[in-house]
Design an enzyme around this catalytic site. Sequence first.
Site, PDB file in Angstrom:
ATOM      1  N   ASP A  79       4.711   3.049   6.737  1.00  5.70           N
ATOM      2  CA  ASP A  79       5.920   3.875   6.826  1.00  5.70           C
ATOM      3  C   ASP A  79       7.201   3.078   6.599  1.00  5.70           C
ATOM      4  OD1 ASP A  79       5.744   2.487   9.196  1.00  5.70           O
ATOM      5  OD2 ASP A  79       6.500   4.125  10.428  1.00  5.70           O
ATOM      6  N   GLU A  80       7.075   1.798   6.249  1.00  7.52           N
ATOM      7  CA  GLU A  80       8.239   0.979   5.933  1.00  7.52           C
ATOM      8  C   GLU A  80       8.243   0.641   4.448  1.00  7.52           C
ATOM      9  OE1 GLU A  80       9.155  -2.222   8.628  1.00  7.52           O
ATOM     10  OE2 GLU A  80       7.854  -1.335  10.135  1.00  7.52           O
TER      11      GLU A  80
END
Length: 104
Positions: A84-85
């Site tokens: 999610d980064e």
Amino acid sequence: MKFCPKCKSMVFPKNGKLKCRCGWEEKINEEEIEAEYKFEGKDLRTNEVIITDNNKTLPTTEITCYKCGGTKGYWWQVQTRSADEAPTFFIRCAKCGNTWRRSN
């Protein structure tokens, strides 16, 4: 693997007990912990950046190398953190081979 009877979350052993984030607890013996929660195997996660000497297949960009002043660089991206980064971009100077991370 066991689940909390109150909130149905997965529970994990800690200090000889199965503990849930909702507060539910149950005693568990070492044999059960060994059988249900110990996993063996090779950890395949790596944070290595593997680039061959054949950089001609990588995309290029205009850069200014801080070591040699070169103006052409090869770039690639690697997912070095969780999914999610944003991925990390690497740049390698085509002239001297200096490699660095692109700052966001």
